[in-house]
Design a protein around this motif. Structure first.
Motif, PDB file in Angstrom:
ATOM      1  N   GLY A  68       0.826  -1.205   0.000  1.00 30.48           N
ATOM      2  CA  GLY A  68       0.000   0.000   0.000  1.00 30.48           C
ATOM      3  C   GLY A  68       0.849   1.239   0.000  1.00 30.48           C
ATOM      4  N   ARG A  69       0.172   2.370  -0.143  1.00 31.69           N
ATOM      5  CA  ARG A  69       0.825   3.661  -0.055  1.00 31.69           C
ATOM      6  C   ARG A  69       0.439   4.323   1.246  1.00 31.69           C
ATOM      7  NH1 ARG A  69      -0.162   6.080  -6.192  1.00 31.69           N
ATOM      8  NH2 ARG A  69       0.983   4.433  -7.309  1.00 31.69           N
ATOM      9  N   GLU A  70       1.242   5.291   1.639  1.00 35.67           N
ATOM     10  CA  GLU A  70       1.018   5.963   2.918  1.00 35.67           C
ATOM     11  C   GLU A  70      -0.389   6.564   2.950  1.00 35.67           C
ATOM     12  OE1 GLU A  70       3.168   9.307   5.770  1.00 35.67           O
ATOM     13  OE2 GLU A  70       4.033   8.767   3.831  1.00 35.67           O
ATOM     14  N   GLY A  71      -1.093   6.258   4.023  1.00 36.53           N
ATOM     15  CA  GLY A  71      -2.439   6.802   4.191  1.00 36.53           C
ATOM     16  C   GLY A  71      -3.518   5.985   3.518  1.00 36.53           C
ATOM     17  N   ARG A  72      -3.143   4.892   2.843  1.00 38.33           N
ATOM     18  CA  ARG A  72      -4.123   4.054   2.166  1.00 38.33           C
ATOM     19  C   ARG A  72      -4.046   2.636   2.711  1.00 38.33           C
ATOM     20  NH1 ARG A  72      -3.669   5.562  -4.287  1.00 38.33           N
ATOM     21  NH2 ARG A  72      -3.995   7.828  -4.084  1.00 38.33           N
ATOM     22  N   PRO A  73      -5.184   1.931   2.759  1.00 39.58           N
ATOM     23  CA  PRO A  73      -5.144   0.538   3.225  1.00 39.58           C
ATOM     24  C   PRO A  73      -4.359  -0.333   2.259  1.00 39.58           C
ATOM     25  CG  PRO A  73      -7.303   1.085   2.324  1.00 39.58           C
ATOM     26  CD  PRO A  73      -6.540   2.376   2.411  1.00 39.58           C
ATOM     27  N   GLY A  74      -3.709  -1.341   2.791  1.00 41.64           N
ATOM     28  CA  GLY A  74      -2.900  -2.209   1.950  1.00 41.64           C
ATOM     29  C   GLY A  74      -3.747  -3.115   1.078  1.00 41.64           C
ATOM     30  N   LEU A  75      -3.260  -3.396  -0.124  1.00 44.27           N
ATOM     31  CA  LEU A  75      -3.911  -4.319  -1.049  1.00 44.27           C
ATOM     32  C   LEU A  75      -3.278  -5.693  -0.874  1.00 44.27           C
ATOM     33  CD1 LEU A  75      -5.718  -4.905  -3.565  1.00 44.27           C
ATOM     34  CD2 LEU A  75      -3.730  -4.286  -4.955  1.00 44.27           C
ATOM     35  N   TRP A  89      11.760 -12.599   1.133  1.00 43.46           N
ATOM     36  CA  TRP A  89      12.968 -12.835   0.335  1.00 43.46           C
ATOM     37  C   TRP A  89      13.727 -11.543   0.048  1.00 43.46           C
ATOM     38  CZ3 TRP A  89      12.522  -9.998  -4.021  1.00 43.46           C
ATOM     39  CH2 TRP A  89      11.231  -9.744  -4.523  1.00 43.46           C
ATOM     40  N   SER A  90      13.117 -10.401   0.327  1.00 43.65           N
ATOM     41  CA  SER A  90      13.812  -9.121   0.137  1.00 43.65           C
ATOM     42  C   SER A  90      15.069  -9.034   0.997  1.00 43.65           C
ATOM     43  CB  SER A  90      12.877  -7.960   0.484  1.00 43.65           C
ATOM     44  OG  SER A  90      11.725  -7.975  -0.327  1.00 43.65           O
ATOM     45  N   ALA A  91      15.162  -9.876   2.014  1.00 41.74           N
ATOM     46  CA  ALA A  91      16.359  -9.883   2.852  1.00 41.74           C
ATOM     47  C   ALA A  91      17.599 -10.305   2.066  1.00 41.74           C
ATOM     48  CB  ALA A  91      16.162 -10.818   4.045  1.00 41.74           C
ATOM     49  N   MET A  92      17.401 -10.885   0.869  1.00 43.73           N
ATOM     50  CA  MET A  92      18.520 -11.336   0.060  1.00 43.73           C
ATOM     51  C   MET A  92      18.750 -10.470  -1.164  1.00 43.73           C
ATOM     52  SD  MET A  92      19.590 -13.620   1.930  1.00 43.73           S
ATOM     53  CE  MET A  92      20.983 -13.840   0.846  1.00 43.73           C
ATOM     54  N   VAL A  93      17.968  -9.398  -1.313  1.00 40.70           N
ATOM     55  CA  VAL A  93      18.050  -8.575  -2.520  1.00 40.70           C
ATOM     56  C   VAL A  93      18.181  -7.105  -2.117  1.00 40.70           C
ATOM     57  CG1 VAL A  93      16.894  -7.913  -4.665  1.00 40.70           C
ATOM     58  CG2 VAL A  93      16.616 -10.239  -3.766  1.00 40.70           C
ATOM     59  N   ALA A  94      19.222  -6.428  -2.624  1.00 41.21           N
ATOM     60  CA  ALA A  94      19.376  -4.992  -2.359  1.00 41.21           C
ATOM     61  C   ALA A  94      18.147  -4.246  -2.886  1.00 41.21           C
ATOM     62  CB  ALA A  94      20.642  -4.475  -3.032  1.00 41.21           C
ATOM     63  N   PRO A  95      17.693  -3.210  -2.183  1.00 42.94           N
ATOM     64  CA  PRO A  95      18.326  -2.479  -1.073  1.00 42.94           C
ATOM     65  C   PRO A  95      17.976  -3.037   0.309  1.00 42.94           C
ATOM     66  CG  PRO A  95      16.369  -1.305  -1.763  1.00 42.94           C
ATOM     67  CD  PRO A  95      16.477  -2.491  -2.660  1.00 42.94           C
ATOM     68  N   TYR A  96      17.553  -4.307   0.389  1.00 39.42           N
ATOM     69  CA  TYR A  96      17.288  -4.965   1.664  1.00 39.42           C
ATOM     70  C   TYR A  96      16.191  -4.255   2.460  1.00 39.42           C
ATOM     71  CZ  TYR A  96      21.767  -6.889   0.255  1.00 39.42           C
ATOM     72  OH  TYR A  96      22.782  -7.454  -0.479  1.00 39.42           O
ATOM     73  N   LEU A  97      15.086  -3.977   1.767  1.00 40.20           N
ATOM     74  CA  LEU A  97      13.893  -3.419   2.403  1.00 40.20           C
ATOM     75  C   LEU A  97      12.712  -4.322   2.059  1.00 40.20           C
ATOM     76  CD1 LEU A  97      14.295   0.368   1.473  1.00 40.20           C
ATOM     77  CD2 LEU A  97      14.843  -0.713   3.667  1.00 40.20           C
ATOM     78  N   TYR A  98      11.858  -4.572   3.046  1.00 40.88           N
ATOM     79  CA  TYR A  98      10.695  -5.412   2.776  1.00 40.88           C
ATOM     80  C   TYR A  98       9.771  -4.716   1.793  1.00 40.88           C
ATOM     81  CZ  TYR A  98      12.065  -8.489   6.603  1.00 40.88           C
ATOM     82  OH  TYR A  98      12.736  -9.366   7.414  1.00 40.88           O
ATOM     83  N   ARG A  99       9.351  -5.429   0.768  1.00 39.50           N
ATOM     84  CA  ARG A  99       8.535  -4.855  -0.295  1.00 39.50           C
ATOM     85  C   ARG A  99       7.045  -4.983  -0.032  1.00 39.50           C
ATOM     86  NH1 ARG A  99      13.388  -6.158  -2.189  1.00 39.50           N
ATOM     87  NH2 ARG A  99      14.215  -5.130  -4.043  1.00 39.50           N
ATOM     88  N   ALA A 100       6.675  -5.611   1.068  1.00 37.99           N
ATOM     89  CA  ALA A 100       5.267  -5.779   1.429  1.00 37.99           C
ATOM     90  C   ALA A 100       5.174  -5.843   2.950  1.00 37.99           C
ATOM     91  CB  ALA A 100       4.692  -7.048   0.799  1.00 37.99           C
ATOM     92  N   THR A 101       3.960  -5.778   3.441  1.00 45.42           N
ATOM     93  CA  THR A 101       3.689  -5.969   4.866  1.00 45.42           C
ATOM     94  C   THR A 101       3.172  -7.391   5.061  1.00 45.42           C
ATOM     95  OG1 THR A 101       3.200  -3.645   5.296  1.00 45.42           O
ATOM     96  CG2 THR A 101       2.248  -5.259   6.813  1.00 45.42           C
ATOM     97  N   ALA A 102       3.751  -8.113   5.999  1.00 41.56           N
ATOM     98  CA  ALA A 102       3.332  -9.482   6.292  1.00 41.56           C
ATOM     99  C   ALA A 102       2.592  -9.498   7.623  1.00 41.56           C
ATOM    100  CB  ALA A 102       4.542 -10.408   6.351  1.00 41.56           C
ATOM    101  N   THR A 103       1.402 -10.103   7.618  1.00 46.77           N
ATOM    102  CA  THR A 103       0.558 -10.140   8.808  1.00 46.77           C
ATOM    103  C   THR A 103       0.062 -11.559   9.044  1.00 46.77           C
ATOM    104  OG1 THR A 103      -0.205  -7.902   8.275  1.00 46.77           O
ATOM    105  CG2 THR A 103      -1.453  -9.124   9.927  1.00 46.77           C
TER     106      THR A 103
END
Length: 218
Positions: A68-75, A89-103
């Motif tokens: 999602g984007r800031e201020g919007r609910p996640g898709l 898996w983003s932990a293995m790919v630069a820039p090493y930032l999570y690309r989604a929210t995991a719940t």
């Protein structure tokens, strides 16, 4: 002597489809520093944009991935239910930032392997590093194919067209004898819809690695 915690971690590593083909000795080294962690209903595992410090494998339960984007609910983009499936898996790919929210959706257990542990093992054994990056590229490729399939389904309003395209993309990876080739035909007929879902369920559990991945995408 291996500790009970290390033995449990090794069992999960050896049973993960994501890690098929890895040298058991490498997995034994990872197990020494891996940890099984628990999450409750609606508890976040990690948040989009945060530093990606761990690769997770699903042990039990369900994890929902959303963007999602800031201020919007996640898709919601993916719901992970298969044991051993990699999350983060983003932990293995630069820039090493999570690309989604995991719940977590319900009580959930994950096996956490730190990025430093993976990088250290790759330095110790470059062959492990090569195998790991091939596995990550496979996951990224599956995500891209899934996105393309969703776009085709949306454009043509036809799930069968999208699934035919997905199977065509898989080409040489998929055995000519695979039951997945029958899937579009079963989906086109109302009377054979249950057969389509039986194929997906059976291959999702007992198919070869390619069939399991494609069944999950379908």
């Amino acid at each position: 002597m291996r500790s009970p915690r290390g033995a449990e971690a090794l069992e999960h590593l050896l049973g993960s489809p994501f890690l098929e083909g890895f040298d058991p000795r490498d997995l034994a080294e990872l197990a020494r520093r891996a940890t099984v962690v628990g999450f409750e209903e609606s508890e976040p595992v990690f948040a989009q944009g945060n530093p990606a410090t761990c690769l997770y494998l699903l042990v039990a339960g369900t994890v929902e991935l959303s963007v999602g984007r800031e201020g919007r609910p996640g898709l919601v983009v993916q719901t992970v239910t298969h044991q051993g499936y990699p999350i983060g898996w983003s932990a293995m790919v630069a820039p090493y930032l999570y690309r989604a929210t995991a719940t977590a959706r319900g009580p959930t257990r994950l096996l956490a392997v730190g990025r430093e542990t993976l990088e250290q093992q790759a330095r110790t054994n470059p062959g492990f590093g090569m195998t790991l990056m091939r596995a990550v590229l496979g996951i990224v490729g599956d995500r891209l194919r899934a996105t393309r399939t969703r776009l085709i389904a949306r454009r043509y309003d036809d799930v069968v067209v999208a699934i035919r395209d997905l199977l065509d993309q898989s080409g040489p990876r998929l055995s000519v004898a695979s039951p997945l080739h029958r899937l579009p035909y079963h989906l086109e007929q109302r009377l054979t819809l249950p057969d389509a879902f039986q194929i997906l369920d059976a291959l999702g559990r007992h198919g070869d690695p390619v069939e399991r991945d494609l069944a999950g995408l379908c």
